[in-house]
Design a protein around this motif. Structure first.
Motif, mmCIF file in Angstrom:
data_model
loop_
_atom_site.group_PDB
_atom_site.id
_atom_site.type_symbol
_atom_site.label_atom_id
_atom_site.label_comp_id
_atom_site.label_asym_id
_atom_site.label_seq_id
_atom_site.Cartn_x
_atom_site.Cartn_y
_atom_site.Cartn_z
ATOM 1 N N UNK A 62 0.833 -1.206 0.000
ATOM 2 C CA UNK A 62 0.000 0.000 0.000
ATOM 3 C C UNK A 62 0.865 1.252 0.000
ATOM 4 N N UNK A 63 1.945 1.223 0.772
ATOM 5 C CA UNK A 63 2.860 2.367 0.835
ATOM 6 C C UNK A 63 3.540 2.585 -0.505
ATOM 7 N N UNK A 64 3.994 1.505 -1.142
ATOM 8 C CA UNK A 64 4.592 1.634 -2.473
ATOM 9 C C UNK A 64 3.627 2.285 -3.445
ATOM 10 N N UNK A 65 2.386 1.861 -3.386
ATOM 11 C CA UNK A 65 1.372 2.420 -4.276
ATOM 12 C C UNK A 65 1.133 3.898 -3.970
ATOM 13 N N UNK A 66 1.077 4.236 -2.680
ATOM 14 C CA UNK A 66 0.806 5.617 -2.275
ATOM 15 C C UNK A 66 1.916 6.579 -2.680
ATOM 16 N N UNK A 67 3.146 6.100 -2.723
ATOM 17 C CA UNK A 67 4.249 6.994 -3.083
ATOM 18 C C UNK A 67 4.524 6.989 -4.581
ATOM 19 N N UNK A 68 3.651 6.332 -5.326
ATOM 20 C CA UNK A 68 3.781 6.370 -6.774
ATOM 21 C C UNK A 68 4.753 5.371 -7.343
#
Length: 96
Positions: free
Chosen positions: A58-64
């Motif tokens: 989720x964090x990877x996705x949130x930071x693009x």
């Protein structure tokens, strides 16, 4: 001693964040306990590892970082899960 409006706002915001974090922890405890009881062979640590891995993605996705190409071989995912779990398992994060 009266706080300035800005200080009062920051204080109340801090209280809100603390209550939110407490609610998250309580929810996680309930979810982990229920899942580990309902799924035979699943320990609370297994559930937390899954949650940490999900949070990592989720964090990877949130930071693009959606353009990353990740291997999905079970061994690679297990290694990543282990690494993420170990990064949170240092002495500062161990449960009481």
């Amino acid at each position: 001693h009266q706080l300035s409006p800005e200080a009062e706002s920051k204080y109340l915001s801090g209280l809100g964040v603390a209550r939110q974090r407490k609610a998250i922890v309580n929810g996680l405890q309930d979810s982990v306990g229920a899942f580990s009881e309902e799924v035979e062979g699943a320990s609370p640590k297994d559930v937390m590892d899954i949650l940490l891995l999900s949070q990592y993605f989720d964090t990877l996705s949130a930071v693009g970082a959606n353009s990353l190409i990740l291997e999905h071989d079970p061994a690679v995912v297990a290694k990543l899960q282990d690494q993420v779990g170990k990064s949170f398992s240092n002495k500062n994060f161990k449960a009481k």
